[in-house]
Scaffold this motif. Structure first.
Motif, PDB file in Angstrom:
ATOM      1  N   VAL A 120      29.331  18.029  -2.212  1.00 29.25           N
ATOM      2  CA  VAL A 120      30.172  16.843  -2.318  1.00 29.25           C
ATOM      3  C   VAL A 120      30.032  15.968  -1.077  1.00 29.25           C
ATOM      4  O   VAL A 120      29.889  14.740  -1.172  1.00 29.25           O
ATOM      5  N   ASP A 121      30.037  16.578   0.097  1.00 25.85           N
ATOM      6  CA  ASP A 121      29.922  15.810   1.330  1.00 25.85           C
ATOM      7  C   ASP A 121      28.564  15.112   1.416  1.00 25.85           C
ATOM      8  O   ASP A 121      28.466  13.946   1.812  1.00 25.85           O
ATOM      9  N   THR A 122      27.515  15.816   1.023  1.00 25.25           N
ATOM     10  CA  THR A 122      26.179  15.227   1.047  1.00 25.25           C
ATOM     11  C   THR A 122      26.082  14.081   0.049  1.00 25.25           C
ATOM     12  O   THR A 122      25.476  13.035   0.340  1.00 25.25           O
ATOM     13  N   MET A 123      26.693  14.267  -1.131  1.00 21.72           N
ATOM     14  CA  MET A 123      26.748  13.176  -2.112  1.00 21.72           C
ATOM     15  C   MET A 123      27.414  11.942  -1.530  1.00 21.72           C
ATOM     16  O   MET A 123      26.947  10.816  -1.702  1.00 21.72           O
ATOM     17  N   LYS A 124      28.558  12.141  -0.869  1.00 20.83           N
ATOM     18  CA  LYS A 124      29.304  11.008  -0.305  1.00 20.83           C
ATOM     19  C   LYS A 124      28.480  10.271   0.741  1.00 20.83           C
ATOM     20  O   LYS A 124      28.438   9.038   0.763  1.00 20.83           O
ATOM     21  N   ARG A 125      27.837  11.018   1.624  1.00 20.24           N
ATOM     22  CA  ARG A 125      27.042  10.392   2.678  1.00 20.24           C
ATOM     23  C   ARG A 125      25.844   9.648   2.080  1.00 20.24           C
ATOM     24  O   ARG A 125      25.484   8.555   2.542  1.00 20.24           O
ATOM     25  N   ILE A 164      29.782  20.812 -11.071  1.00 18.15           N
ATOM     26  CA  ILE A 164      29.516  20.007 -12.262  1.00 18.15           C
ATOM     27  C   ILE A 164      30.630  18.988 -12.470  1.00 18.15           C
ATOM     28  O   ILE A 164      30.389  17.794 -12.714  1.00 18.15           O
ATOM     29  N   ASN A 165      31.881  19.440 -12.363  1.00 20.18           N
ATOM     30  CA  ASN A 165      33.026  18.554 -12.546  1.00 20.18           C
ATOM     31  C   ASN A 165      33.002  17.423 -11.517  1.00 20.18           C
ATOM     32  O   ASN A 165      33.180  16.248 -11.847  1.00 20.18           O
ATOM     33  N   ALA A 166      32.769  17.778 -10.252  1.00 21.45           N
ATOM     34  CA  ALA A 166      32.731  16.779  -9.181  1.00 21.45           C
ATOM     35  C   ALA A 166      31.590  15.788  -9.396  1.00 21.45           C
ATOM     36  O   ALA A 166      31.749  14.581  -9.163  1.00 21.45           O
ATOM     37  N   SER A 167      30.459  16.274  -9.838  1.00 21.63           N
ATOM     38  CA  SER A 167      29.295  15.416 -10.048  1.00 21.63           C
ATOM     39  C   SER A 167      29.542  14.425 -11.179  1.00 21.63           C
ATOM     40  O   SER A 167      29.179  13.242 -11.078  1.00 21.63           O
ATOM     41  N   LYS A 168      30.147  14.894 -12.255  1.00 21.58           N
ATOM     42  CA  LYS A 168      30.442  14.012 -13.378  1.00 21.58           C
ATOM     43  C   LYS A 168      31.461  12.954 -12.984  1.00 21.58           C
ATOM     44  O   LYS A 168      31.363  11.787 -13.364  1.00 21.58           O
ATOM     45  N   ASN A 169      32.454  13.352 -12.202  1.00 22.49           N
ATOM     46  CA  ASN A 169      33.463  12.419 -11.699  1.00 22.49           C
ATOM     47  C   ASN A 169      32.798  11.355 -10.819  1.00 22.49           C
ATOM     48  O   ASN A 169      33.040  10.155 -10.966  1.00 22.49           O
ATOM     49  N   ILE A 179      24.011   3.753  -9.183  1.00 23.07           N
ATOM     50  CA  ILE A 179      23.691   5.075  -8.634  1.00 23.07           C
ATOM     51  C   ILE A 179      23.969   6.105  -9.722  1.00 23.07           C
ATOM     52  O   ILE A 179      25.076   6.170 -10.256  1.00 23.07           O
ATOM     53  N   THR A 180      22.959   6.888 -10.066  1.00 21.98           N
ATOM     54  CA  THR A 180      23.138   7.922 -11.078  1.00 21.98           C
ATOM     55  C   THR A 180      23.344   9.277 -10.401  1.00 21.98           C
ATOM     56  O   THR A 180      22.817   9.533  -9.315  1.00 21.98           O
ATOM     57  N   VAL A 181      24.106  10.137 -11.058  1.00 22.78           N
ATOM     58  CA  VAL A 181      24.352  11.496 -10.575  1.00 22.78           C
ATOM     59  C   VAL A 181      24.165  12.445 -11.751  1.00 22.78           C
ATOM     60  O   VAL A 181      24.874  12.351 -12.757  1.00 22.78           O
ATOM     61  N   ASN A 182      23.201  13.336 -11.631  1.00 26.06           N
ATOM     62  CA  ASN A 182      22.925  14.288 -12.708  1.00 26.06           C
ATOM     63  C   ASN A 182      22.686  15.688 -12.147  1.00 26.06           C
ATOM     64  O   ASN A 182      22.220  15.841 -11.012  1.00 26.06           O
ATOM     65  N   CYS A 183      23.015  16.675 -12.960  1.00 28.29           N
ATOM     66  CA  CYS A 183      22.831  18.076 -12.562  1.00 28.29           C
ATOM     67  C   CYS A 183      21.727  18.707 -13.400  1.00 28.29           C
ATOM     68  O   CYS A 183      21.744  18.617 -14.634  1.00 28.29           O
TER      69      CYS A 183
END
Length: 261
Positions: A120-125, A164-169, A179-183
């Motif tokens: 999550v932190d890496t995603m935010k940065r 998964i939940n955090a990524s979808k959010n 910006i796309t976010v996929n798992c």
């Protein structure tokens, strides 16, 4: 667009290394590879350059991305050297096997800090840099345990579901910034972790390597484990312009193992 900048964590072995190879082979991509060990990182750099024959030198960042100080240093370096980030591949291993009966709060906390919080932190940065150019691809490597829990992987199953939940959010909130976010959810993939799993089977069950390999393959509809390059091919597509309308998804690469809808 100028060369896109990609940051691949856990890139010295397995899936991370295969993804780094695929991305580095693209003429429009500059790749930063990460590992906790500089010697492994240097070897990986040489291997990737030999494999891709790329004239574009890879950048290296050595450090344990599960640590907040290291994550801060990594993104400060990316911002200073490149001023942008276009692709992030989050690839940090999970915690040790445990069960509902054996799990302990301190070990669960450590596992969540090592992977879920780090993701999550890496995603935010990464998103903060991507928003500047309104473009980005965030790819999370998260095992299938998020949907079909393993009884010997209690904490990892729970943690993967949280990621998964955090990524979808995050995907919903970042979509307006392009910006796309996929798992991407690997099943059994022929990596060092797979070899460790086979070794444990041999020890605990007293079987040969051939028997252990066959036992794993028999539970996979395609009757074989996947290759890291097969995972990497999907990751390379998800990092491309062609995947611009795909976000908030979970895509399994498991030979049909996951049965649930």
């Amino acid at each position: 667009m100028s060369k896109r900048i990609a940051f691949v964590t856990g890139a010295s072995t397995g899936i991370g290394k295969a993804i780094a190879i695929k991305l580095a082979a693209q003429s429009d991509m500059k790749v930063i590879i990460n590992s906790r060990n500089m010697a492994s990182l240097e070897q990986t750099k040489q291997h990737i350059q030999d494999m891709t024959e790329t004239k574009e030198p890879l950048s290296l960042f050595c450090g344990d991305m599960s640590l907040e100080a290291v994550r801060s240093e990594a993104f400060e370096k990316i911002e200073k050297e490149f001023g942008r980030l276009d692709v992030l591949v989050n690839n940090i291993p999970g915690g040790k096997p445990d069960t509902f009966d054996s799990c302990e709060p301190d070990q669960m906390l450590a596992a969540f800090s090592q992977k879920a919080i780090a993701y999550v932190d890496t995603m935010k940065r990464a998103a903060a840099l991507m928003k500047r150019h309104e473009y980005g691809r965030i790819i999370q490597i998260v095992g299938n345990l998020w949907k079909e829990p393993g009884e010997q992987m209690f904490t990892n199953s729970m943690m993967n579901a949280a990621i998964i939940n955090a990524s979808k959010n995050a995907a919903t909130q970042l979509a307006s910034s392009r910006i796309t976010v996929n798992c991407l959810n690997p099943g059994f993939i022929a990596t060092d972790r797979y070899e460790q799993f086979i070794g444990n089977m041999m020890t605990k069950q007293g079987v040969s390597r051939e028997q252990a390999v066959q036992a794993v393959a028999s539970g996979i509809p395609m009757q074989r484990v996947g290759s890291a390059s097969e995972m990497a091919s999907l990751a390379a597509f998800m990092a491309s312009e062609e995947a611009s309308y795909i976000t908030g998804q979970q895509i399994s690469v498991d030979g049909g193992t996951m049965k649930s809808i």
